[in-house]
Design an enzyme around this catalytic site. Sequence first.
Site, PDB file in Angstrom:
ATOM      1  N   GLU A  57      21.039 -19.494  23.295  1.00 41.30           N
ATOM      2  CA  GLU A  57      21.162 -18.288  24.110  1.00 41.30           C
ATOM      3  C   GLU A  57      21.207 -18.593  25.601  1.00 41.30           C
ATOM      4  O   GLU A  57      21.880 -17.900  26.365  1.00 41.30           O
ATOM      5  CB  GLU A  57      20.019 -17.303  23.813  1.00 41.30           C
ATOM      6  CG  GLU A  57      20.246 -16.475  22.552  1.00 41.30           C
ATOM      7  CD  GLU A  57      19.805 -17.177  21.277  1.00 41.30           C
ATOM      8  OE1 GLU A  57      19.219 -18.277  21.380  1.00 41.30           O
ATOM      9  OE2 GLU A  57      20.055 -16.642  20.181  1.00 41.30           O
ATOM     10  N   HIS A  81      12.917  -8.285  15.678  1.00 40.31           N
ATOM     11  CA  HIS A  81      14.344  -8.007  15.526  1.00 40.31           C
ATOM     12  C   HIS A  81      14.628  -6.510  15.559  1.00 40.31           C
ATOM     13  O   HIS A  81      15.623  -6.058  15.016  1.00 40.31           O
ATOM     14  CB  HIS A  81      14.891  -8.591  14.207  1.00 40.31           C
ATOM     15  CG  HIS A  81      14.965 -10.084  14.174  1.00 40.31           C
ATOM     16  ND1 HIS A  81      13.857 -10.872  14.113  1.00 40.31           N
ATOM     17  CD2 HIS A  81      16.032 -10.926  14.216  1.00 40.31           C
ATOM     18  CE1 HIS A  81      14.217 -12.154  14.101  1.00 40.31           C
ATOM     19  NE2 HIS A  81      15.535 -12.208  14.171  1.00 40.31           N
TER      20      HIS A  81
END
Lengths: 326, 342
Positions: free
Chosen positions: A60, A129
């Site tokens: 990321e 999440h």
Amino acid sequence: MAELTYRDAVARGIAQEMARDDDVIFFGEDVAKAGGVFKATVGLLDQFGPIRVRDTPISEQAILGAAMGAAMTGLKPIAEIMFSDFLAVCWDYVANEFPKSRYMTNGQVKCPLVVRTGNGAGSRFGAQHSQSVENWCMMIPGLKVVAPSSPADVVGLLAAAVRDPDPVIFFEHKSLYAVKGEVPDGEIVDTLGTAKILRPGKDATVLALALMVPRALAAAETLAAEHGIEVEVVDVRSLVPLDMQTILGSVGRTHRLFTVEENPRLCGWGAEIVSIAVEEAFYDMDGPPVRITTPHIPLPAADALEDMVLPTPARIVETIRRSLGS
Amino acid sequence: MAKKTAEATVLDRSNDDIGEAVRLELYRKQQVIRQAEQRAYDLFLQNLVKGTSHLSLGQEAIAAAFGTAMRPGDLSFCTYRGHAHTLARGVSVESVLGELMQRDNGLMRGKGGSMHLTSVEHGVMGSYAIIGAHLPIACGAALTAQYKGTGDVAVCFFGDGTTNIGAFHEALNFAAIWKLPVVFVCENNLYMEYTAIHEVTAVKHPAADRAAAYGLERIVVDGNDADAVYRTAQAAFAKARAGDGPSLIECLTYRHSGHSRADPAKYRPEGELERWKERDPIKVYRERLKSFGIAESVMTSIDQEVARMVDAATEACKAAPMPPEDILFTDVYADGGWAWRN
């Protein structure tokens, strides 16, 4: 006019901008060959090829860093961070690099990029999440923060984000991907920093964002049908820039303000809006502003538990009904 | 190559791949960096340089050699220890010292400070103060160069300490898989801030010994020898421009001062600094130039010219006004302002 899902609207918005401008490139984890883990980017690789649509490793920091470097040097990258929770592993770019580069360099460095990310609860994925983290980004000077609630807004606001010369964090709600809506044909370009009144009403202003918009609209139906209360539902759409004119204009007509926020309570986007409303429209209001939020807890995974903590139409109805004393 | 004759050392320039003009530029750049950094240190002591500052005294050869080997269009990505790399691209001493002194004549008019020197017109795309952040950013700039076919190279400078942060490894993998025209330059000055790098790193050479993990050649070069660094830079640039991907270069060097203005560097073993000062890059290079037959007076006149320039820059900075209030609210957003609401 075509009926599109929210997920198909994402691909359409990206395709619209990539077809228009060769400088737009798109990359992220599983976005090319697999078409995205949420299937929101299906077909882009075939349409635009592997130079412009790229799968990345699970990196990321490299994704956002490379997006920034490309943006600084003339490209218009769209980068995907699969789940918005993962912004925490590349937070340096969101908090320290994108938003400060222009200011620190006295205007020399530009950073026209879009970070698309899957935000929000409803998929029963648990605490890492499922978060709604738009408020994390809202508090950083230099960023723009957008969160559409409908397929048409996805296309138009995504196009506006790509064309915007500033870094934009674009929150797509995971629980809206399957939702369908009418999307006009042809090129659609919306305007960042504009809220939208989705349902007019005279008794209270209800602000909502992303998944909370359909819930607020459902609550408005019930309030009207069962309690005779007409609320005005405003889709905030863009947290930065923030369309306070539309919001304060609505409060000036309804004299009450409610926010429906998926984020946990502390420092949610509604807190900022309420504080502005209290400073600037206190004497317009007939009662205290009320925030309807997820409680200040990590999100549980179990559907039964998750459903208890996110604002629901029933909770919105009950809170507004009691606050208005009817 | 120099050959001894009965009379004197004479130079056989035909055998030299670098040449006198470039050597004098390498020397001059090292002098500019040395004198500007020394001045920055002196100005701390007078409390005229504010905030923090990280000097490259002792490490000048690396920035000078890369700055000389780069061509217009190549992009530099520096760290908070970035004065040297900024000056090496031709940015004026006055604008650098002005930023360190946080005056209106500074490179960013005082809005960035010592750790964020940037001059886009010189290809200095920024100095980054979060360790490792700029390695992925340099990859992105290299992606643009590759996408547009410009042939430009992104050069990313960082210290040994950076090799232990995640972004270093993410960026190297990214650059390798996409064959990006980026050159990663590790300045191994033996210390990550206050701690010896070997005490906290699993391998002896913190950058070079990781190269194989990304399919890259292991490159270690004497960072105090401007010629050696220059040749290494040229080879890496040729590789990048040919489309053959990134390089990772570890330059061995030593900083003469502490990590930052706050650090007296007492952690260094006795005699270490003195041993490295024997191999001071500027001292080494003066001897090199002499061995190539360049007269001492040529170097001395460069030294004096640089000294006059640094003095003039210092005086201009002392005379410059503080930044005005009206720039506080400019350039937060691309419309030039800071408005976040209507």
